[in-house]
Design a protein around this motif. Structure first.
Motif, PDB file in Angstrom:
ATOM      1  N   LEU A   1     -42.719  69.267  67.983  1.00  0.00           N
ATOM      2  CA  LEU A   1     -44.104  68.856  68.188  1.00  0.00           C
ATOM      3  C   LEU A   1     -44.180  67.580  69.016  1.00  0.00           C
ATOM      4  N   THR A   2     -45.273  67.413  69.727  1.00  0.00           N
ATOM      5  CA  THR A   2     -45.500  66.170  70.456  1.00  0.00           C
ATOM      6  C   THR A   2     -45.959  65.098  69.478  1.00  0.00           C
ATOM      7  N   THR A   3     -45.885  63.844  69.895  1.00  0.00           N
ATOM      8  CA  THR A   3     -46.338  62.751  69.036  1.00  0.00           C
ATOM      9  C   THR A   3     -47.806  62.908  68.643  1.00  0.00           C
ATOM     10  N   PRO A   4     -48.721  63.260  69.562  1.00  0.00           N
ATOM     11  CA  PRO A   4     -50.115  63.458  69.136  1.00  0.00           C
ATOM     12  C   PRO A   4     -50.281  64.599  68.115  1.00  0.00           C
ATOM     13  N   GLN A   5     -49.481  65.665  68.266  1.00  0.00           N
ATOM     14  CA  GLN A   5     -49.561  66.760  67.296  1.00  0.00           C
ATOM     15  C   GLN A   5     -49.082  66.302  65.922  1.00  0.00           C
ATOM     16  N   LYS A   6     -47.982  65.548  65.899  1.00  0.00           N
ATOM     17  CA  LYS A   6     -47.486  65.012  64.628  1.00  0.00           C
ATOM     18  C   LYS A   6     -48.535  64.104  63.999  1.00  0.00           C
ATOM     19  N   GLN A   7     -49.143  63.258  64.814  1.00  0.00           N
ATOM     20  CA  GLN A   7     -50.162  62.334  64.304  1.00  0.00           C
ATOM     21  C   GLN A   7     -51.378  63.080  63.781  1.00  0.00           C
ATOM     22  N   ALA A   8     -51.722  64.206  64.411  1.00  0.00           N
ATOM     23  CA  ALA A   8     -52.865  65.005  63.939  1.00  0.00           C
ATOM     24  C   ALA A   8     -52.572  65.582  62.552  1.00  0.00           C
ATOM     25  N   PHE A   9     -51.350  66.059  62.332  1.00  0.00           N
ATOM     26  CA  PHE A   9     -50.993  66.578  61.010  1.00  0.00           C
ATOM     27  C   PHE A   9     -50.981  65.455  59.974  1.00  0.00           C
ATOM     28  N   ALA A  10     -50.469  64.282  60.361  1.00  0.00           N
ATOM     29  CA  ALA A  10     -50.455  63.145  59.433  1.00  0.00           C
ATOM     30  C   ALA A  10     -51.872  62.729  59.066  1.00  0.00           C
ATOM     31  N   LYS A  11     -52.769  62.728  60.054  1.00  0.00           N
ATOM     32  CA  LYS A  11     -54.170  62.372  59.790  1.00  0.00           C
ATOM     33  C   LYS A  11     -54.807  63.385  58.837  1.00  0.00           C
ATOM     34  N   SER A  12     -54.503  64.663  59.039  1.00  0.00           N
ATOM     35  CA  SER A  12     -55.008  65.701  58.133  1.00  0.00           C
ATOM     36  C   SER A  12     -54.544  65.434  56.705  1.00  0.00           C
ATOM     37  N   CYS A  13     -53.255  65.076  56.569  1.00  0.00           N
ATOM     38  CA  CYS A  13     -52.735  64.779  55.223  1.00  0.00           C
ATOM     39  C   CYS A  13     -53.472  63.594  54.611  1.00  0.00           C
TER      40      CYS A  13
ATOM     41  N   VAL B   1     -46.538  69.768  46.796  1.00  0.00           N
ATOM     42  CA  VAL B   1     -47.531  69.666  47.868  1.00  0.00           C
ATOM     43  C   VAL B   1     -47.766  68.200  48.222  1.00  0.00           C
ATOM     44  N   LEU B   2     -47.879  67.333  47.220  1.00  0.00           N
ATOM     45  CA  LEU B   2     -48.040  65.898  47.489  1.00  0.00           C
ATOM     46  C   LEU B   2     -46.815  65.352  48.228  1.00  0.00           C
ATOM     47  N   ALA B   3     -45.625  65.798  47.820  1.00  0.00           N
ATOM     48  CA  ALA B   3     -44.408  65.352  48.495  1.00  0.00           C
ATOM     49  C   ALA B   3     -44.380  65.842  49.942  1.00  0.00           C
ATOM     50  N   GLY B   4     -44.910  67.051  50.179  1.00  0.00           N
ATOM     51  CA  GLY B   4     -44.997  67.555  51.547  1.00  0.00           C
ATOM     52  C   GLY B   4     -45.886  66.688  52.408  1.00  0.00           C
ATOM     53  N   CYS B   5     -47.027  66.245  51.848  1.00  0.00           N
ATOM     54  CA  CYS B   5     -47.909  65.334  52.587  1.00  0.00           C
ATOM     55  C   CYS B   5     -47.182  64.022  52.890  1.00  0.00           C
ATOM     56  N   ASP B   6     -46.495  63.492  51.891  1.00  0.00           N
ATOM     57  CA  ASP B   6     -45.738  62.246  52.086  1.00  0.00           C
ATOM     58  C   ASP B   6     -44.691  62.435  53.186  1.00  0.00           C
ATOM     59  N   ALA B   7     -44.018  63.585  53.186  1.00  0.00           N
ATOM     60  CA  ALA B   7     -42.965  63.830  54.181  1.00  0.00           C
ATOM     61  C   ALA B   7     -43.556  63.923  55.584  1.00  0.00           C
ATOM     62  N   ILE B   8     -44.688  64.618  55.719  1.00  0.00           N
ATOM     63  CA  ILE B   8     -45.321  64.734  57.038  1.00  0.00           C
ATOM     64  C   ILE B   8     -45.727  63.364  57.557  1.00  0.00           C
ATOM     65  N   GLN B   9     -46.296  62.545  56.678  1.00  0.00           N
ATOM     66  CA  GLN B   9     -46.689  61.210  57.108  1.00  0.00           C
ATOM     67  C   GLN B   9     -45.475  60.343  57.400  1.00  0.00           C
ATOM     68  N   GLY B  10     -44.416  60.503  56.593  1.00  0.00           N
ATOM     69  CA  GLY B  10     -43.222  59.682  56.789  1.00  0.00           C
ATOM     70  C   GLY B  10     -42.468  60.011  58.066  1.00  0.00           C
ATOM     71  N   LEU B  11     -42.586  61.234  58.549  1.00  0.00           N
ATOM     72  CA  LEU B  11     -41.893  61.644  59.776  1.00  0.00           C
ATOM     73  C   LEU B  11     -42.724  61.382  61.029  1.00  0.00           C
ATOM     74  N   THR B  12     -43.943  60.890  60.845  1.00  0.00           N
ATOM     75  CA  THR B  12     -44.830  60.699  61.992  1.00  0.00           C
ATOM     76  C   THR B  12     -44.607  59.335  62.632  1.00  0.00           C
ATOM     77  N   PRO B  13     -44.416  59.310  63.960  1.00  0.00           N
ATOM     78  CA  PRO B  13     -44.207  57.997  64.628  1.00  0.00           C
ATOM     79  C   PRO B  13     -45.439  57.121  64.547  1.00  0.00           C
TER      80      PRO B  13
END
Length: 197
Positions: A148-160, A185-197
């Motif tokens: 994923l691109t950085t903006p795509q990762k950030q969009a998923f993190a924002k959703s979380c 599911v909560l851990a998945g949200c944490d992981a998505i946010q933690g992997l986002t630049p």
């Protein structure tokens, strides 16, 4: 290393500190649903902490069996009580594309709303269905993260971030047999946010 565990109320606390030569750790009081992370600390005064590791969540393989600690990518974590990974639930083998990202975000938001509604109605069947769908979506997102691109990762993190105010209270109200999936599911949200630049 600081070993931290998240309790049922969602707060992380340090449960132990181990030396730099420690390659594994066993939490003898671990239960299914417990989430863990590790923070490295240097020997300066005052100590400087590293960024926390990805989350790993303990799950029970079968009733009465050992506890398995499963990181978000479902690879075995070092220091597991049992290192057998739990298979991903509903994850797609296809990487995300520009055409599939927006529908996935929309469906994830719908599953969060469905979970909130099911919990408020005390409907365990619909709660489990929503949790299973959310786990599958998160697994698809996390497995696609390297592409994923950085903006795509950030969009998923924002959703979380937007979903957490609904998810966290819903998970705390889940019946005991749905708690592990809710915490995953909560851990998945944490992981998505933690992997986002």
């Amino acid at each position: 290393y600081l070993i931290q565990k998240r309790s049922q109320n969602g707060a992380f606390t340090t449960i132990d500190q181990v030396g730099a030569d420690s390659l594994s750790y066993i939490d003898t009081s671990g239960k299914a649903g417990d989430a863990y992370k590790i923070i490295a600390e240097d020997n300066q005064d005052p100590a400087t902490d590293s960024a926390p590791s990805d989350l790993a969540v303990a799950t029970a393989e079968e009733p009465g069996s050992s506890v398995v600690v499963v990181p978000p990518d479902n690879s075995p974590a070092s220091g597991n009580v049992d290192s057998t990974p739990t298979p991903p639930t509903g994850a797609s083998d296809q990487p995300l594309t520009s055409d599939t990202i927006a529908p996935l975000q929309t469906s994830t938001a719908q599953h969060v709303a469905a979970l909130d509604s099911a919990v408020s109605k005390n409907d365990t069947t619909k709660s489990q269905s929503a949790l299973t769908s959310l786990q599958g979506a998160q697994q698809q997102i996390l497995s696609s993260f390297p592409h994923l691109t950085t903006p795509q990762k950030q969009a998923f993190a924002k959703s979380c971030q937007q979903q957490l105010p609904i998810l966290e209270p819903a998970v705390t109200l889940l019946p005991e047999n749905n708690q592990v999936d809710g915490l995953l599911v909560l851990a998945g949200c944490d992981a998505i946010q933690g992997l986002t630049p």
